[in-house]
Motif scaffolding. Structure first.
Motif, PDB file in Angstrom:
ATOM      1  N   ALA A 212      20.917  17.673  23.045  1.00  0.00           N
ATOM      2  CA  ALA A 212      19.878  18.689  23.005  1.00  0.00           C
ATOM      3  C   ALA A 212      20.152  20.052  22.734  1.00  0.00           C
ATOM      4  O   ALA A 212      19.580  20.883  21.957  1.00  0.00           O
ATOM      5  CB  ALA A 212      19.181  18.768  24.392  1.00  0.00           C
ATOM      6  N   LYS A 213      21.571  20.485  23.074  1.00  0.00           N
ATOM      7  CA  LYS A 213      22.002  21.745  22.832  1.00  0.00           C
ATOM      8  C   LYS A 213      23.649  21.682  22.729  1.00  0.00           C
ATOM      9  O   LYS A 213      24.107  20.952  23.198  1.00  0.00           O
ATOM     10  CB  LYS A 213      21.550  22.664  23.754  1.00  0.00           C
ATOM     11  CG  LYS A 213      22.079  22.578  25.118  1.00  0.00           C
ATOM     12  CD  LYS A 213      21.490  23.659  25.948  1.00  0.00           C
ATOM     13  CE  LYS A 213      21.747  23.101  27.389  1.00  0.00           C
ATOM     14  NZ  LYS A 213      21.175  24.240  28.407  1.00  0.00           N
ATOM     15  N   THR A 608       3.146  23.158  30.558  1.00  0.00           N
ATOM     16  CA  THR A 608       4.568  23.074  31.044  1.00  0.00           C
ATOM     17  C   THR A 608       4.754  22.629  32.231  1.00  0.00           C
ATOM     18  O   THR A 608       6.031  22.393  32.680  1.00  0.00           O
ATOM     19  CB  THR A 608       5.230  24.211  30.671  1.00  0.00           C
ATOM     20  OG1 THR A 608       4.817  25.273  31.436  1.00  0.00           O
ATOM     21  CG2 THR A 608       5.071  24.715  29.058  1.00  0.00           C
ATOM     22  N   ARG A 660       5.450  17.934  25.546  1.00  0.00           N
ATOM     23  CA  ARG A 660       6.697  17.913  24.884  1.00  0.00           C
ATOM     24  C   ARG A 660       7.313  19.259  25.092  1.00  0.00           C
ATOM     25  O   ARG A 660       8.525  19.460  25.225  1.00  0.00           O
ATOM     26  CB  ARG A 660       6.474  18.096  23.382  1.00  0.00           C
ATOM     27  CG  ARG A 660       6.483  16.636  22.701  1.00  0.00           C
ATOM     28  CD  ARG A 660       6.332  16.593  21.334  1.00  0.00           C
ATOM     29  NE  ARG A 660       6.132  15.391  20.419  1.00  0.00           N
ATOM     30  CZ  ARG A 660       6.806  14.016  20.770  1.00  0.00           C
ATOM     31  NH1 ARG A 660       8.315  14.424  21.148  1.00  0.00           N
ATOM     32  NH2 ARG A 660       6.503  13.034  20.232  1.00  0.00           N
ATOM     33  N   ALA A 661       6.331  20.483  25.584  1.00  0.00           N
ATOM     34  CA  ALA A 661       6.855  21.724  25.886  1.00  0.00           C
ATOM     35  C   ALA A 661       7.477  21.519  27.333  1.00  0.00           C
ATOM     36  O   ALA A 661       8.360  22.265  27.580  1.00  0.00           O
ATOM     37  CB  ALA A 661       5.682  22.630  25.853  1.00  0.00           C
ATOM     38  N   TRP A 663       8.929  18.989  28.564  1.00  0.00           N
ATOM     39  CA  TRP A 663      10.247  18.130  28.498  1.00  0.00           C
ATOM     40  C   TRP A 663      11.329  18.773  27.784  1.00  0.00           C
ATOM     41  O   TRP A 663      12.397  18.403  27.944  1.00  0.00           O
ATOM     42  CB  TRP A 663       9.752  16.728  27.814  1.00  0.00           C
ATOM     43  CG  TRP A 663      11.104  16.025  27.390  1.00  0.00           C
ATOM     44  CD1 TRP A 663      11.414  15.562  26.202  1.00  0.00           C
ATOM     45  CD2 TRP A 663      11.697  15.367  28.376  1.00  0.00           C
ATOM     46  NE1 TRP A 663      12.618  14.591  26.113  1.00  0.00           N
ATOM     47  CE2 TRP A 663      13.011  14.568  27.382  1.00  0.00           C
ATOM     48  CE3 TRP A 663      11.850  15.166  29.764  1.00  0.00           C
ATOM     49  CZ2 TRP A 663      13.738  13.759  28.243  1.00  0.00           C
ATOM     50  CZ3 TRP A 663      13.001  14.255  30.441  1.00  0.00           C
ATOM     51  CH2 TRP A 663      13.998  13.726  29.674  1.00  0.00           C
ATOM     52  N   ALA A 664      10.980  19.773  26.833  1.00  0.00           N
ATOM     53  CA  ALA A 664      12.084  20.335  25.925  1.00  0.00           C
ATOM     54  C   ALA A 664      13.173  20.940  26.806  1.00  0.00           C
ATOM     55  O   ALA A 664      14.135  20.901  26.306  1.00  0.00           O
ATOM     56  CB  ALA A 664      11.187  21.492  25.143  1.00  0.00           C
ATOM     57  N   PRO A 665      12.975  21.414  27.920  1.00  0.00           N
ATOM     58  CA  PRO A 665      14.201  22.236  28.266  1.00  0.00           C
ATOM     59  C   PRO A 665      15.063  21.134  29.002  1.00  0.00           C
ATOM     60  O   PRO A 665      16.192  21.494  29.516  1.00  0.00           O
ATOM     61  CB  PRO A 665      13.463  23.147  29.628  1.00  0.00           C
ATOM     62  CG  PRO A 665      12.033  23.313  29.313  1.00  0.00           C
ATOM     63  CD  PRO A 665      11.721  22.051  28.527  1.00  0.00           C
ATOM     64  N   ARG A 667      15.577  18.054  27.854  1.00  0.00           N
ATOM     65  CA  ARG A 667      15.467  16.803  27.067  1.00  0.00           C
ATOM     66  C   ARG A 667      16.862  16.462  26.709  1.00  0.00           C
ATOM     67  O   ARG A 667      17.795  17.353  26.559  1.00  0.00           O
ATOM     68  CB  ARG A 667      14.782  16.775  25.614  1.00  0.00           C
ATOM     69  CG  ARG A 667      15.220  18.066  24.618  1.00  0.00           C
ATOM     70  CD  ARG A 667      14.351  17.963  23.290  1.00  0.00           C
ATOM     71  NE  ARG A 667      14.993  19.005  22.273  1.00  0.00           N
ATOM     72  CZ  ARG A 667      16.036  18.979  21.732  1.00  0.00           C
ATOM     73  NH1 ARG A 667      16.615  17.702  21.537  1.00  0.00           N
ATOM     74  NH2 ARG A 667      16.337  19.676  20.816  1.00  0.00           N
ATOM     75  N   ASP A 670      16.132  13.620  21.255  1.00  0.00           N
ATOM     76  CA  ASP A 670      14.928  13.558  21.174  1.00  0.00           C
ATOM     77  C   ASP A 670      14.427  12.534  20.425  1.00  0.00           C
ATOM     78  O   ASP A 670      14.714  12.643  19.181  1.00  0.00           O
ATOM     79  CB  ASP A 670      14.197  14.909  20.976  1.00  0.00           C
ATOM     80  CG  ASP A 670      12.569  15.106  21.645  1.00  0.00           C
ATOM     81  OD1 ASP A 670      12.353  14.237  22.261  1.00  0.00           O
ATOM     82  OD2 ASP A 670      12.059  16.059  21.060  1.00  0.00           O
TER      83      ASP A 670
END
Length: 853
Positions: A212-213, A608, A660-661, A663-665, A667, A670
């Motif tokens: 993810a990052k 969110t 998705r917003a 889940w984004a932090p 994930r 993806d």
């Protein structure tokens, strides 16, 4: 007692052919069982050695302690660890080297443009670890990746995809990435870990495409310095690791990998084979019992003479059991040797069909040898026990009788017992299916139904053979009439002979009906829930495949022919302390492309911090709209989510939906599992599908299907399962055929004088052969008809019990064409089983046959 044993040995020596069918029935069942056990032990030892060799340079593995496991998943999702922890680990006394291990899903495209693997086993991608002792893969050809876009793949993957060093292809991560192969690798000395595919990238690429990052890894591999043991290394690492991170020894990690393969594949695989071994031995039981019952009936006068000459009941019984023991021990011993041969053959065959056996010799344990031997002997002796007891009860006066044909079996007592069992089976089954759904009660009812069929077999055989054989008199004249009368001679014998085939056909029919019901269920699910026109998916089941790019759905939605396009992603979290699978999507569009049933609340307001839940899950968790649920994610963070919608149907949409917003932090890698598309009014399916396909080509060319095609492909694994089941059941059908052939052979021996008289009064050899063959077909027809009825009933029980025990709605379906094929195969099997006995009957010398007593 010695005289009885000598008599048994003499009888076996004189009548070897009588027990040929029994010998082969025991041999085949024991060989299958022994082969399964040896193969399971060999696979376990092979994978244990493979993982041990692959990770022998890794002395410790540092990883997160937190995992989230969802229902139906044996392996949980583990939280990543920070790569910056490597520096801390390297400074720890006793550590020689440490390297991050980044893992994710990545599916290579072969030279033919098709994805490699993905039909079950995982398709993995990760960073290539430069330290050869810490890398589970060994560089066999070429070099390691050094710049972005270069990869190393395991040699088995390259062979499957017809790829070589220097080739450029696409790696789905799920976003398509152009890569160049610069090296080929092995795993534990093999071309790969079974069917698993692996692509090794540079660490920068792995962080970019698989996490993810940047800065995250699945685990950190650690190598100890000289003289430092694995336990000592773990003890040194534990104090310096942050909270929520643990260190385990390399041996423990290798054992976990072996256990994972055992639990996910080997245990299921060997259990399946053991079940079919049990079915084969059950079928063999009928054949063995029938053989000894006929032999005892034919020896009525012989046993009576022994009794008249002073032999006790015990001696006659022991004599019969001694014959069974000799056959059981001999056939079981040869069966064990046959089982070792089967395992060796599979070890050579599996690599040819794409599933490599791990290298190594066959592992033959004491249990693998002793258990089949004991089972074979017990099955054979147990099957011969009642005929032996019947032989011991022979009265001395029976020596005066002219015939010893068994005509029993259709008694009122048997009909009463069988009827009672059938009523009890029906009551228990209906209770376990309709009143209080229970797989255990349904299973007990199924066993009682099988017992009722066996007990009622002789009662039903007379009527069934009369009905089934009615056309023979008109079609085949006197020959057909005689075949029908011969099949009617002994109801018990006919039922016992047909019983073996009935079990085989019943199991085939059971799986056929259940498979058709699963397909009907999938079709019903798609038809009822999916309101779109086409679906974009990756054809995979199990852990394989890389999924779909989350960028695909927005790209498709921008097409002028498309009204709506929504992607369904997947995530995991603990909801109020329980692991649950999450559907990550745009809930507003989801409600337009999927039928979610009645919706309480609003799907537009999730934002969110909102979540939508199915009604059944809301009831389980005691939640309603406006309530708060506590979600814990794999990154270690927790948050309160408000239930803003409760919907009626899950099926394709899943039980928990977040945006998705939201889940984004949290994930990881993806991916979407499905993209559903609805076209604008006036757009034809062909036109819209072509437009979607053109967009999909830019994202790795996933499959674009209509609604019906998607339903069929979703059920594609069922046909594969049925093919495997049919192949395994072929052994049970073969044993049943041997039973029919053996019974007819013994019956011909019993009717030698009668057959001679028929030939003397004008019956031709061709007519005699036809008579025996049609008798075999009638017996097979009775067994096939009973098996179809029992299998269809058990299939209905399994479907209804599954429906009651699970949250999914199952549809019951009977496939008439497939069952018709099963019926034809059963009749053809009967005709085949009658060939050899018919040929032997036709070769009898007329005068010698007439003179036979």
């Amino acid at each position: 007692m010695n005289a009885a044993l000598r008599l048994s040995v003499s009888s076996l020596r004189s009548h070897k052919r009588r027990f040929a069918g029994t010998f082969f029935a025991v041999f085949l069942g024991v060989a299958f069982l022994a082969g399964t056990l040896v193969m399971g032990d060999t696979l376990r030892a092979g994978f244990d050695t493979m993982f041990g060799n692959a990770t022998k340079g890794t002395d410790a593995v540092v990883r997160s302690t937190d995992t989230i496991t969802t229902p139906g998943e044996s392996q949980g999702v583990r939280r990543p660890v920070g790569i910056d922890l490597v520096r801390t680990i390297e400074r720890t006394p006793g550590v020689a080297a440490a390297a991050p291990d980044i893992q994710g899903a990545g599916q290579l495209i072969g030279s033919d443009g098709k994805p490699i693997g993905g039909q079950g086993p995982p398709t993995l991608a990760g960073n290539w670890i430069d330290d050869p002792k810490l890398n589970a893969y060994r560089l066999a050809e070429g070099r390691a990746p050094s710049t972005s876009g270069e990869v190393v793949v395991n040699r088995g993957t390259a062979k499957k995809g017809h790829l070589k060093i220097g080739d450029t292809t696409v790696l789905r991560t799920p976003d398509p990435v152009r890569v160049t192969i610069v090296g080929l690798a092995t795993f534990g000395g093999a071309d790969g870990m079974a069917q698993v595919t692996f692509t090794g990238m540079t660490q920068v690429d792995a962080e970019k495409y698989l996490t993810a990052k940047p800065g995250q890894a699945a685990s950190i591999r650690v190598r100890a310095g000289p003289g430092v043991g694995q336990d000592e290394l773990v003890s040194a690492l534990t104090p310096v690791l942050p909270k929520g991170v643990e260190a385990i020894t390399g041996q423990e990690s290798a054992q976990e990998n072996t256990d994972m393969v055992s639990s996910q594949f080997l245990t299921v695989f060997t259990t399946l084979l053991l079940v079919f071994s049990g079915i084969a031995l059950l079928v063999a039981t009928f054949s063995i019992h029938n053989t000894f019952a006929i032999v005892v009936a034919q020896r009525t006068r012989e046993n009576a003479l022994l009794r008249a000459l002073g032999a006790s009941r015990r001696q006659v019984t022991v004599s019969t059991l001694a014959e069974a023991s000799v056959v059981a021990v001999t056939a079981s011993a040869v069966g064990i040797a046959g089982g070792i041969g089967i395992a060796a053959g599979l070890q050579a065959l599996f690599p040819a069909i794409g599933f490599p056996f791990p290298d190594g010799d066959l592992v033959i344990s004491a249990l693998s040898m002793l258990l089949p031997l004991v089972v074979g002997v017990v099955v054979c002796l147990g099957s011969a026990l009642l005929p032996a007891a019947r032989a011991g009860r022979t009265a001395p006066l029976a020596a005066l009788r002219e015939t010893a044909v068994d005509e029993s079996g259709a008694s009122r007592g048997r009909a009463a017992v069988g009827g009672g069992l059938a009523a009890l089976a029906l009551a228990v089954t209906l209770t376990g299916v309709l009143l209080t759904p229970s797989l255990w009660l349904a299973g007990l009812g199924a066993v009682l139904a099988l017992a009722a069929f066996v007990v009622l077999g002789p009662v039903a055989s007379t009527t069934a053979v009369r009905v089934l054989g009615a056309p023979l008199g008109r079609l085949r004249g006197v020959t057909g009439g005689l075949a029908r009368r011969n099949a009617l001679r002994s109801p018990r014998r006919t039922a016992a002979t047909a019983g073996a085939l009935m079990i085989g056909v019943a199991v085939v029919s059971l799986f056929t009906v259940f498979g058709a019901s699963l397909k009907a269920t999938m079709d019903q699910t798609v038809s009822r829930s999916f309101a779109g026109d086409v679906a974009v998916s990756t054809p995979s089941f199990g852990a394989g495949g890389s999924g779909l790019s989350p960028k695909l759905a927005p790209a498709v939605a921008r097409q002028p022919t498309v009204e709506y396009a929504v992607g369904l992603g997947k995530g995991v979290a603990e909801v109020n302390g329980k692991g649950r699978a999450l559907t990550v999507t745009d809930p507003v569009v989801l409600g337009k492309v999927f039928d979610l049933g009645d919706v309480q609340g609003s799907l537009r307001d999730l934002g969110t911090d909102g979540i939508a839940i199915t009604r059944k899950e809301a009831d389980k968790q005691h939640l309603a709209t406006g309530d708060t649920a506590r979600l814990a994610f794999t990154d270690g963070r927790e948050a309160n989510f408000t239930v803003r919608a409760v919907y009626g149907r899950s099926e394709l949409a899943g039980d928990y939906v977040i945006t998705r917003a939201a889940w984004a932090p949290h994930r990881t890698q993806d991916t979407d599992t499905l993209v559903a598309v609805s076209f604008k009014d006036g757009v034809s399916t062909a036109e819209g599908k072509a437009a979607v396909k053109k967009v999909a080509e830019r994202y790795g060319s996933p499959e674009v299907q209509t609604r019906d095609e998607y339903a069929q492909s979703s059920a594609g694994g069922i046909d594969m399962m049925l093919t495997l089941v049919y192949a395994l059941l072929a052994l049970a059908v073969l044993i049943a055929l041997l039973g029919i052939a053996n019974t007819l052979t013994l019956a011909i021996h019993e009717r030698t004088r009668e057959l001679g008289l028929l030939r003397a009064v004008g019956q031709t050899r061709a007519q005699l052969r036809a008579m025996v063959r049609w008798e075999s077909v009638l017996v097979a027809a009775f067994g096939t008809a009973g098996g179809l009825a029992l299998g269809a009933f058990l299939g209905w029980v399994l479907v209804e019990a599954s429906d009651g025990a699970s949250d999914s709605a199952f549809a019951f379906a009977i496939p008439p064409l497939r069952l018709a094929v099963v019926a034809l195969v059963g009749l053809a099997a009967g005709a085949l089983a009658g060939l050899r006995p018919a040929r032997r009957a036709a070769r009898l010398d007329v005068l010698r046959a007439i003179a036979t007593e």
